[in-house]
Design a protein around this motif. Structure first.
Motif, PDB file in Angstrom:
ATOM      1  N   PHE A 166       1.028  -1.047   0.266  1.00  0.00           N
ATOM      2  CA  PHE A 166       0.205   0.647   0.012  1.00  0.00           C
ATOM      3  C   PHE A 166       0.641   1.523  -0.042  1.00  0.00           C
ATOM      4  O   PHE A 166       0.085   2.433   0.520  1.00  0.00           O
ATOM      5  CB  PHE A 166      -0.826   0.085   1.370  1.00  0.00           C
ATOM      6  N   VAL A 167       1.985   1.173  -0.441  1.00  0.00           N
ATOM      7  CA  VAL A 167       3.054   2.242   0.174  1.00  0.00           C
ATOM      8  C   VAL A 167       2.783   3.418  -1.123  1.00  0.00           C
ATOM      9  O   VAL A 167       2.679   4.853  -0.587  1.00  0.00           O
ATOM     10  CB  VAL A 167       4.180   1.791  -0.015  1.00  0.00           C
ATOM     11  N   ASP A 168       2.500   2.448  -1.919  1.00  0.00           N
ATOM     12  CA  ASP A 168       2.110   4.244  -3.273  1.00  0.00           C
ATOM     13  C   ASP A 168       0.912   4.959  -3.538  1.00  0.00           C
ATOM     14  O   ASP A 168       0.240   5.649  -3.576  1.00  0.00           O
ATOM     15  CB  ASP A 168       1.956   3.706  -4.532  1.00  0.00           C
ATOM     16  N   TRP A 169      -0.435   4.345  -2.146  1.00  0.00           N
ATOM     17  CA  TRP A 169      -1.404   4.523  -2.177  1.00  0.00           C
ATOM     18  C   TRP A 169      -1.226   6.107  -1.504  1.00  0.00           C
ATOM     19  O   TRP A 169      -2.584   6.533  -0.376  1.00  0.00           O
ATOM     20  CB  TRP A 169      -2.530   4.066  -1.728  1.00  0.00           C
ATOM     21  N   LYS A 299      -0.024   4.632 -10.819  1.00  0.00           N
ATOM     22  CA  LYS A 299       0.234   4.267 -12.629  1.00  0.00           C
ATOM     23  C   LYS A 299       2.137   4.548 -12.060  1.00  0.00           C
ATOM     24  O   LYS A 299       2.867   4.064 -12.899  1.00  0.00           O
ATOM     25  CB  LYS A 299       0.369   4.870 -13.688  1.00  0.00           C
ATOM     26  N   GLY A 300       2.955   5.514 -11.359  1.00  0.00           N
ATOM     27  CA  GLY A 300       3.646   6.075 -11.131  1.00  0.00           C
ATOM     28  C   GLY A 300       3.875   7.087 -10.385  1.00  0.00           C
ATOM     29  O   GLY A 300       2.967   7.719  -9.923  1.00  0.00           O
ATOM     30  N   HIS A 301       5.090   7.673  -9.982  1.00  0.00           N
ATOM     31  CA  HIS A 301       4.943   9.307  -9.842  1.00  0.00           C
ATOM     32  C   HIS A 301       6.154   9.496 -11.196  1.00  0.00           C
ATOM     33  O   HIS A 301       6.432   9.312 -11.987  1.00  0.00           O
ATOM     34  CB  HIS A 301       6.186   8.932  -8.799  1.00  0.00           C
ATOM     35  N   SER A 302       5.480  11.464 -10.731  1.00  0.00           N
ATOM     36  CA  SER A 302       5.987  12.393 -11.917  1.00  0.00           C
ATOM     37  C   SER A 302       7.623  12.605 -11.132  1.00  0.00           C
ATOM     38  O   SER A 302       8.525  11.715 -10.218  1.00  0.00           O
ATOM     39  CB  SER A 302       5.779  13.489 -12.086  1.00  0.00           C
ATOM     40  N   PRO A 303       8.447  13.444 -12.368  1.00  0.00           N
ATOM     41  CA  PRO A 303       9.665  13.224 -11.662  1.00  0.00           C
ATOM     42  C   PRO A 303       9.695  14.074  -9.923  1.00  0.00           C
ATOM     43  O   PRO A 303      11.034  13.867  -9.863  1.00  0.00           O
ATOM     44  CB  PRO A 303      10.672  14.387 -12.877  1.00  0.00           C
ATOM     45  N   VAL A 327      -5.426   9.763 -17.351  1.00  0.00           N
ATOM     46  CA  VAL A 327      -4.758  10.228 -17.090  1.00  0.00           C
ATOM     47  C   VAL A 327      -4.488  11.008 -16.061  1.00  0.00           C
ATOM     48  O   VAL A 327      -4.512  12.609 -16.608  1.00  0.00           O
ATOM     49  CB  VAL A 327      -3.250   9.176 -17.713  1.00  0.00           C
ATOM     50  N   GLY A 328      -3.862  10.998 -14.704  1.00  0.00           N
ATOM     51  CA  GLY A 328      -3.811  12.615 -14.125  1.00  0.00           C
ATOM     52  C   GLY A 328      -2.879  12.747 -12.233  1.00  0.00           C
ATOM     53  O   GLY A 328      -2.820  11.687 -12.015  1.00  0.00           O
ATOM     54  N   ALA A 329      -3.429  13.857 -12.239  1.00  0.00           N
ATOM     55  CA  ALA A 329      -2.942  13.812 -10.755  1.00  0.00           C
ATOM     56  C   ALA A 329      -3.956  13.676 -10.056  1.00  0.00           C
ATOM     57  O   ALA A 329      -5.523  13.769 -10.294  1.00  0.00           O
ATOM     58  CB  ALA A 329      -2.273  14.776 -10.188  1.00  0.00           C
ATOM     59  N   MET A 330      -3.889  13.704  -8.406  1.00  0.00           N
ATOM     60  CA  MET A 330      -4.950  13.344  -7.527  1.00  0.00           C
ATOM     61  C   MET A 330      -5.494  15.302  -7.000  1.00  0.00           C
ATOM     62  O   MET A 330      -3.946  14.646  -6.458  1.00  0.00           O
ATOM     63  CB  MET A 330      -5.650  12.242  -6.500  1.00  0.00           C
ATOM     64  N   ALA A 331      -6.148  15.458  -6.705  1.00  0.00           N
ATOM     65  CA  ALA A 331      -5.880  17.186  -5.648  1.00  0.00           C
ATOM     66  C   ALA A 331      -5.700  17.150  -4.227  1.00  0.00           C
ATOM     67  O   ALA A 331      -5.144  17.302  -4.214  1.00  0.00           O
ATOM     68  CB  ALA A 331      -7.253  17.586  -6.473  1.00  0.00           C
TER      69      ALA A 331
END
Length: 369
Positions: A166-169, A299-303, A327-331
Motif C-alpha cells: 500500500f505504500v503508493d496509495w 501508475k507511478g510518479h512524476s519526476p 490519466v492525471g493527478a489527484m487533488a
C-alpha cells in the motif's frame, strides 16, 4: 484488494453481479427523464432540511443570512461545519418563500415515489460498493434518499503506508491523516431497498465477520491519535477567512469565539485540512477531486514525486464522458505536495488542479465507446 469482497460473497453462497457503475443497476423511468429535462429543480430541492433552514432564517432575511451581506456573518465559522455551504448548495435552494418551497417538496416527493422508487425496486437484494452512501449519487442522490434506501458501512482493512502493498496509495489517505501513524481504514458499503433493511445489515455483517480479524476493526493507534488531538499536536481546526466577502465579519462573533478563530487563523494554508483556498478565486483548473472519480489505479510518479493515476469520472460530473479513462493527478495528493496548485471551486466546493504548476499531464488515455 477489492476482489476479496467478491470472492467472499461467492463463498457465502451469494449470486454476484458486477457492473462498472452503480447507476448501471437501474434504468431511468420516463418520468424521471422528463423531470430532469424540464429544469424544474435540482436534487437539493427535495431535502427536508432546506425547508427548515428557510423557515429558521439561515438563508433568507434571517439572523445568519449565509452568503449575503445583510446577516451577522457571511458563513460558517469553521471549515467542515456546514458542507452544504462549502459546496455552494445554499445557492440552489428555492429562494422564494417557505410555501413555495413546500410546493417544490411536493413535486420532488411525487417524483421520488413514482419515478425513483420503481427504479430502486429493480436493484438486486443488496448492492455492495466502496463509496459513500445512497448509491454514491447514481442518478439522483436526494431522490434516492427520499424514495428510501438502507445503508450500512463497515471498515474492511487498513491501508498501511509503510507496507509494500500500500505504500503508493498516498491518495487514499484522509486529509486528517496523522503523520505519526501509518494506517487508515477502507470502507465497504451495503445498501438494500426500502422496507428491507435487514438484507443490507446481514450482508455487511457477514462480510465483516469473514474479512475483519476478530470481526471488529479497531485502530492500534487510536490512543495516540486521541492524545495528539487533545494536546494540539495534531491540529485540525480551520477557520474561514471571510474578510474578502464581508469586512469586519469577526466583530459579529462573541469575544471568546473571535479569540479562538484568530488563534487558529495561522492554520490556513499550512495544514492539510486547511490547505486549499476555499475563500474564492478558483474559477478554472481541472476537476481532480478524488470524490469525483472511481476505478482509480496508481501508475507511478512524476519526476517531482507526484503520484500519477488512471481513473474514470463518476456519472454526475458534467462535461466528461464517464466511459473514458483519463490519466492525471489527484487533488488531495497535491495538498501535501504542491498546495498552491489546488483550489476549491466556489460554486461546488470540489478541488481543481492547475496542471501548469505541476509536472503531470492530464489526458484521455482510453476511449471505451
Amino acid at each position: 484488494m477489492r476482489g476479496n469482497v467478491v470472492d467472499k460473497l461467492e463463498e457465502l453462497g451469494a449470486t454476484v453481479i458486477t457492473k462498472d457503475a452503480l447507476e448501471d443497476f437501474m434504468e431511468p423511468t420516463p418520468l424521471l427523464l422528463d423531470y430532469k429535462a424540464s429544469g424544474i429543480g435540482s436534487k437539493w430541492f427535495g431535502w427536508f432540511d432546506w425547508y427548515w433552514l428557510n423557515v429558521e432564517g439561515f438563508f433568507e432575511g434571517g439572523v445568519m443570512n449565509y452568503g449575503g451581506s445583510d446577516g451577522l456573518t457571511y458563513g460558517p465559522v469553521w471549515e467542515g461545519q456546514n458542507f452544504n455551504f462549502d459546496n455552494g448548495h445554499h445557492r440552489q435552494h428555492i429562494g422564494a418563500s417557505a410555501y413555495a418551497y413546500l410546493d417544490d417538496l411536493w413535486i420532488f416527493g411525487y417524483l421520488a415515489e413514482h419515478a425513483m422508487y420503481p427504479m430502486l425496486q429493480t436493484l438486486p437484494d443488496v448492492v455492495v460498493h466502496f463509496a459513500q452512501s445512497e448509491l454514491n449519487g447514481a442518478w439522483d442522490l436526494g431522490m434516492i434518499k427520499r424514495a428510501g434506501i438502507n445503508t450500512v458501512h463497515i471498515p474492511e482493512f487498513y491501508w498501511n503506508t509503510t507496507s509494500e502493498e500500500f505504500v503508493d496509495w498516498v491518495g487514499s489517505r484522509p486529509l486528517d491523516f496523522y503523520k505519526e501513524t501509518t494506517i487508515s481504514a477502507a470502507m465497504i458499503t451495503c445498501e438494500s431497498k426500502k422496507y428491507e433493511p435487514v438484507k443490507a445489515f446481514a450482508v455487511c455483517y457477514q462480510l465483516q465477520q469473514a474479512l475483519v480479524p476478530g470481526g471488529k476493526l479497531i485502530s492500534p493507534y487510536k490512543d495516540i491519535i486521541h492524545e495528539a488531538l487533545k494536546s494540539g499536536k495534531h491540529d485540525l481546526d480551520c477557520p474561514y477567512d471571510w474578510s474578502s466577502k464581508k469586512s469586519g465579519y469577526l466583530d459579529a462573533y462573541p469575544e471568546y469565539l473571535k479569540e479562538k478563530v484568530m488563534s487558529k487563523m495561522s492554520n490556513r494554508g499550512t495544514i492539510p485540512t486547511c490547505g486549499a483556498d476555499t475563500s474564492g478565486g478558483c474559477s478554472g483548473g481541472t476537476c481532480s477531486d478524488i470524490r469525483l472519480k472511481h476505478n482509480v489505479v496508481h501508475k507511478g510518479h512524476s519526476p517531482s514525486g507526484i503520484p500519477i493515476y488512471t481513473f474514470q469520472y463518476l456519472s454526475f460530473v458534467p462535461g466528461v464522458n464517464r466511459r473514458h479513462t483519463f490519466v492525471g493527478a489527484m487533488a488531495q495528493d497535491l495538498l501535501f505536495h504542491t498546495p498552491d496548485a489546488v483550489c476549491a471551486h466556489p460554486k461546488d466546493g470540489y478541488l481543481r488542479v492547475d496542471y501548469s504548476k505541476i509536472d503531470v499531464d492530464f489526458d484521455v488515455v482510453i476511449d471505451e465507446e
